[in-house]
Design an enzyme around this catalytic site. Sequence first.
Site, PDB file in Angstrom:
ATOM      1  N   LEU A  15       1.018  -1.293   0.045  1.00 21.31           N
ATOM      2  CA  LEU A  15      -0.104   0.181   0.101  1.00 21.31           C
ATOM      3  C   LEU A  15       0.780   1.269  -0.051  1.00 21.31           C
ATOM      4  O   LEU A  15       1.723   1.276   0.969  1.00 21.31           O
ATOM      5  CB  LEU A  15      -0.731   0.025   1.038  1.00 21.31           C
ATOM      6  CG  LEU A  15      -1.931   1.155   1.430  1.00 21.31           C
ATOM      7  CD1 LEU A  15      -3.073   1.059   0.173  1.00 21.31           C
ATOM      8  CD2 LEU A  15      -2.622   0.962   2.925  1.00 21.31           C
ATOM      9  N   LYS A  29       9.970  18.034  14.396  1.00 20.78           N
ATOM     10  CA  LYS A  29       8.574  17.318  13.766  1.00 20.78           C
ATOM     11  C   LYS A  29       8.384  17.512  12.519  1.00 20.78           C
ATOM     12  O   LYS A  29       8.594  19.101  12.145  1.00 20.78           O
ATOM     13  CB  LYS A  29       7.354  18.111  14.704  1.00 20.78           C
ATOM     14  CG  LYS A  29       7.028  17.072  16.110  1.00 20.78           C
ATOM     15  CD  LYS A  29       5.597  17.730  16.651  1.00 20.78           C
ATOM     16  CE  LYS A  29       5.622  16.878  17.732  1.00 20.78           C
ATOM     17  NZ  LYS A  29       4.386  17.353  18.652  1.00 20.78           N
ATOM     18  N   ASN A  45       0.595  -3.449 -10.344  1.00 26.16           N
ATOM     19  CA  ASN A  45       0.744  -2.256 -11.289  1.00 26.16           C
ATOM     20  C   ASN A  45       0.715  -2.728 -12.706  1.00 26.16           C
ATOM     21  O   ASN A  45       0.045  -1.759 -13.523  1.00 26.16           O
ATOM     22  CB  ASN A  45       2.075  -1.336 -11.002  1.00 26.16           C
ATOM     23  CG  ASN A  45       1.860  -0.534  -9.786  1.00 26.16           C
ATOM     24  OD1 ASN A  45       0.708   0.041  -9.594  1.00 26.16           O
ATOM     25  ND2 ASN A  45       2.994  -0.027  -9.148  1.00 26.16           N
ATOM     26  N   ARG A  92       2.316  -4.616   3.497  1.00 21.42           N
ATOM     27  CA  ARG A  92       3.399  -3.577   3.862  1.00 21.42           C
ATOM     28  C   ARG A  92       2.991  -2.481   3.516  1.00 21.42           C
ATOM     29  O   ARG A  92       2.293  -2.106   2.420  1.00 21.42           O
ATOM     30  CB  ARG A  92       4.787  -3.802   3.386  1.00 21.42           C
ATOM     31  CG  ARG A  92       4.940  -3.959   1.842  1.00 21.42           C
ATOM     32  CD  ARG A  92       6.218  -4.480   1.438  1.00 21.42           C
ATOM     33  NE  ARG A  92       6.294  -4.533  -0.219  1.00 21.42           N
ATOM     34  CZ  ARG A  92       7.163  -4.215  -1.059  1.00 21.42           C
ATOM     35  NH1 ARG A  92       8.114  -3.615  -0.505  1.00 21.42           N
ATOM     36  NH2 ARG A  92       6.816  -4.507  -2.326  1.00 21.42           N
ATOM     37  N   LYS A 187      12.263  -8.893 -18.551  1.00 22.88           N
ATOM     38  CA  LYS A 187      12.267  -7.579 -18.783  1.00 22.88           C
ATOM     39  C   LYS A 187      13.083  -6.815 -17.824  1.00 22.88           C
ATOM     40  O   LYS A 187      12.766  -5.980 -16.874  1.00 22.88           O
ATOM     41  CB  LYS A 187      10.789  -6.562 -18.738  1.00 22.88           C
ATOM     42  CG  LYS A 187      11.233  -5.394 -19.571  1.00 22.88           C
ATOM     43  CD  LYS A 187      10.681  -4.192 -18.394  1.00 22.88           C
ATOM     44  CE  LYS A 187      11.102  -3.815 -17.182  1.00 22.88           C
ATOM     45  NZ  LYS A 187      12.180  -3.300 -17.064  1.00 22.88           N
ATOM     46  N   GLU A 192      19.815  -4.586 -13.502  1.00 24.33           N
ATOM     47  CA  GLU A 192      19.505  -5.923 -13.256  1.00 24.33           C
ATOM     48  C   GLU A 192      20.168  -7.220 -14.087  1.00 24.33           C
ATOM     49  O   GLU A 192      20.271  -8.166 -13.713  1.00 24.33           O
ATOM     50  CB  GLU A 192      17.792  -6.142 -13.513  1.00 24.33           C
ATOM     51  CG  GLU A 192      17.037  -5.288 -12.414  1.00 24.33           C
ATOM     52  CD  GLU A 192      15.710  -4.921 -12.660  1.00 24.33           C
ATOM     53  OE1 GLU A 192      14.848  -4.215 -11.831  1.00 24.33           O
ATOM     54  OE2 GLU A 192      15.158  -5.186 -13.830  1.00 24.33           O
ATOM     55  N   ASP A 258       6.811  -1.072 -15.072  1.00 24.50           N
ATOM     56  CA  ASP A 258       5.220  -1.661 -15.037  1.00 24.50           C
ATOM     57  C   ASP A 258       4.492  -1.236 -16.406  1.00 24.50           C
ATOM     58  O   ASP A 258       3.672  -2.331 -16.968  1.00 24.50           O
ATOM     59  CB  ASP A 258       4.528  -1.296 -13.708  1.00 24.50           C
ATOM     60  CG  ASP A 258       5.485  -2.089 -12.634  1.00 24.50           C
ATOM     61  OD1 ASP A 258       6.296  -2.761 -12.896  1.00 24.50           O
ATOM     62  OD2 ASP A 258       5.445  -1.430 -11.374  1.00 24.50           O
TER      63      ASP A 258
HETATM   64  N1  LIG Z   1      13.894   9.685 -19.151  1.00 22.73           N
HETATM   65  C1  LIG Z   1      13.049   9.136 -19.809  1.00 22.73           C
HETATM   66  N2  LIG Z   1      12.664   9.604 -20.858  1.00 22.73           N
HETATM   67  C2  LIG Z   1      11.840   8.892 -21.904  1.00 22.73           C
HETATM   68  N3  LIG Z   1      11.572   7.580 -21.622  1.00 22.73           N
HETATM   69  C3  LIG Z   1      11.835   6.803 -20.338  1.00 22.73           C
HETATM   70  C4  LIG Z   1      12.641   7.660 -19.292  1.00 22.73           C
HETATM   71  N4  LIG Z   1      12.678   6.450 -18.537  1.00 22.73           N
HETATM   72  C5  LIG Z   1      12.141   5.789 -18.716  1.00 22.73           C
HETATM   73  N5  LIG Z   1      11.560   5.612 -19.816  1.00 22.73           N
HETATM   74  C6  LIG Z   1      10.656   4.648 -20.630  1.00 22.73           C
HETATM   75  O1  LIG Z   1      10.218   3.948 -19.711  1.00 22.73           O
HETATM   76  C7  LIG Z   1      10.765   2.493 -19.837  1.00 22.73           C
HETATM   77  C8  LIG Z   1      11.145   1.712 -18.615  1.00 22.73           C
HETATM   78  O2  LIG Z   1      12.024   2.415 -17.991  1.00 22.73           O
HETATM   79  P1  LIG Z   1      13.235   1.652 -17.049  1.00 22.73           P
HETATM   80  O3  LIG Z   1      14.417   1.224 -18.054  1.00 22.73           O
HETATM   81  O4  LIG Z   1      13.623   2.976 -16.103  1.00 22.73           O
HETATM   82  O5  LIG Z   1      12.496   0.768 -16.423  1.00 22.73           O
HETATM   83  P2  LIG Z   1      12.593  -0.121 -14.865  1.00 22.73           P
HETATM   84  O6  LIG Z   1      14.431   0.251 -14.585  1.00 22.73           O
HETATM   85  O7  LIG Z   1      12.232  -1.226 -14.795  1.00 22.73           O
HETATM   86  O8  LIG Z   1      11.645   1.093 -14.222  1.00 22.73           O
HETATM   87  P3  LIG Z   1      10.926   0.917 -12.850  1.00 22.73           P
HETATM   88  O9  LIG Z   1      11.634   1.816 -11.643  1.00 22.73           O
HETATM   89  O10 LIG Z   1       9.537   1.468 -13.164  1.00 22.73           O
HETATM   90  O11 LIG Z   1      11.056  -0.476 -12.349  1.00 22.73           O
HETATM   91  C9  LIG Z   1      12.023   2.826 -21.054  1.00 22.73           C
HETATM   92  O12 LIG Z   1      12.165   1.471 -21.789  1.00 22.73           O
HETATM   93  C10 LIG Z   1      11.528   3.841 -21.672  1.00 22.73           C
HETATM   94  O13 LIG Z   1      10.562   3.710 -22.530  1.00 22.73           O
HETATM   95 MG   LIG Z   2      11.924  -2.461 -13.273  1.00 26.76          MG
END
Ligand SMILES: Nc1ncnc2c1ncn2[C@@H]1O[C@H](COP(=O)(O)OP(=O)(O)OP(=O)(O)O)[C@@H](O)[C@H]1O
Ligand SMILES: [Mg+2]
Length: 317
Positions: A15, A29, A45, A92, A187, A192, A258
């Site tokens: 949440l 505070k 999501n 959580r 993905k 990662e 997501d």
């Molecule tokens: N600064 C940006 N400008 C344009 N597109 C972006 C940007 N950041 C992310 N995106 C879009 O979002 C997609 C996923 O982003 P990212 O690679 O950051 O995924 P992630 O690391 O899995 O993110 P999350 O934190 O949501 O898990 C990218 O492939 C791109 O299409």
């Molecule tokens: Mg991710």
Amino acid sequence: MIAHRIVTLTLNPALDLATGVPRLCPNDKLRCSAPVYAPGGGGINVARALRRLGGEALALFPVGGSTGEHLVELLEAEGVACEAVPVAGWTRECINLTNQADGQQYRFVLPGSPLSDAEQTGLLAALEALPVPEFLVISGSLPEGLAAGFLARLLRSAQQRGSRCVVDSSGSALREALDCGGLALIKPNLEELAALVGHPIAGPEQLARVAWDLLAEGRCEAVLVSLGPQGALLVTPHVCERIPAPTVPRRSTVGAGDSLVAAMLLKLAAGADWREAARYGVAAGTAAIMVEGSELCRREDTERLYGWLNGTPAPLP
Ligand SMILES: Nc1ncnc2c1ncn2[C@@H]1O[C@H](COP(=O)(O)OP(=O)(O)OP(=O)(O)O)[C@@H](O)[C@H]1O
Ligand SMILES: [Mg+2]
């Protein structure tokens, strides 16, 4: 029981509570603004983003305590179909705090309550009791203390029943899923994937090689490496293509990954090929960063960016 073509599984739901303080400083505070609650957790999501894009999915997740009840209420208010499996530990809460003095966001991610062996078995049974979905999406982190091999059991069960499995996770969860093999799609982002192979990935050729190796070993049918502002790299046995991300005003990157996964699933379930699905995914990921806070992609932004991507050839980096 309605048969859903896409089921998302979130083992560590949350949440999310967003609030702000005029100025973040220690000891005093901190008077916070009124809290805004939103559902959280990878698979949850993905199901929400699918709904925003005009599709639908069933979100399966463990749920506990009044935080869990609140989570289900919020999802139902958004029209997301839920299969919430009751567990003892409270769901959580995660806190997103904005320091209004400089606009910086602080994201406090709390650990999820451990799931007992019986609760883990209960989740597997809940999945097996559903009509077989075409796609099972497992997304997000895992709670601590999950039995070794539990994820593999879930995946094998889904695969044996004929579902195609999509995994968006990191660390040992991604490793365990790939060890299981036969996945439809993973993905990872660059970080990662580097953690998975245990070394930094330098340049597009090495990146493609790492993805190819996973395909050649039969771990998955396709790899989509998301590259933030650089878009994504799609690798399948027949395609190696970078899809650029359109340049857009950046408001919040929360939910980009997501939204990307949800959009790909929507296209794949409609019979599109990997390239089309990946482009729509990148469009949705980028659409997600155009909106404030934890709001996911909007459909109209996604369609507009998708149109732009389809009219523009994608050069290799
Ligand atoms: N600064 C940006 N400008 C344009 N597109 C972006 C940007 N950041 C992310 N995106 C879009 O979002 C997609 C996923 O982003 P990212 O690679 O950051 O995924 P992630 O690391 O899995 O993110 P999350 O934190 O949501 O898990 C990218 O492939 C791109 O299409
Ligand atoms: Mg991710």
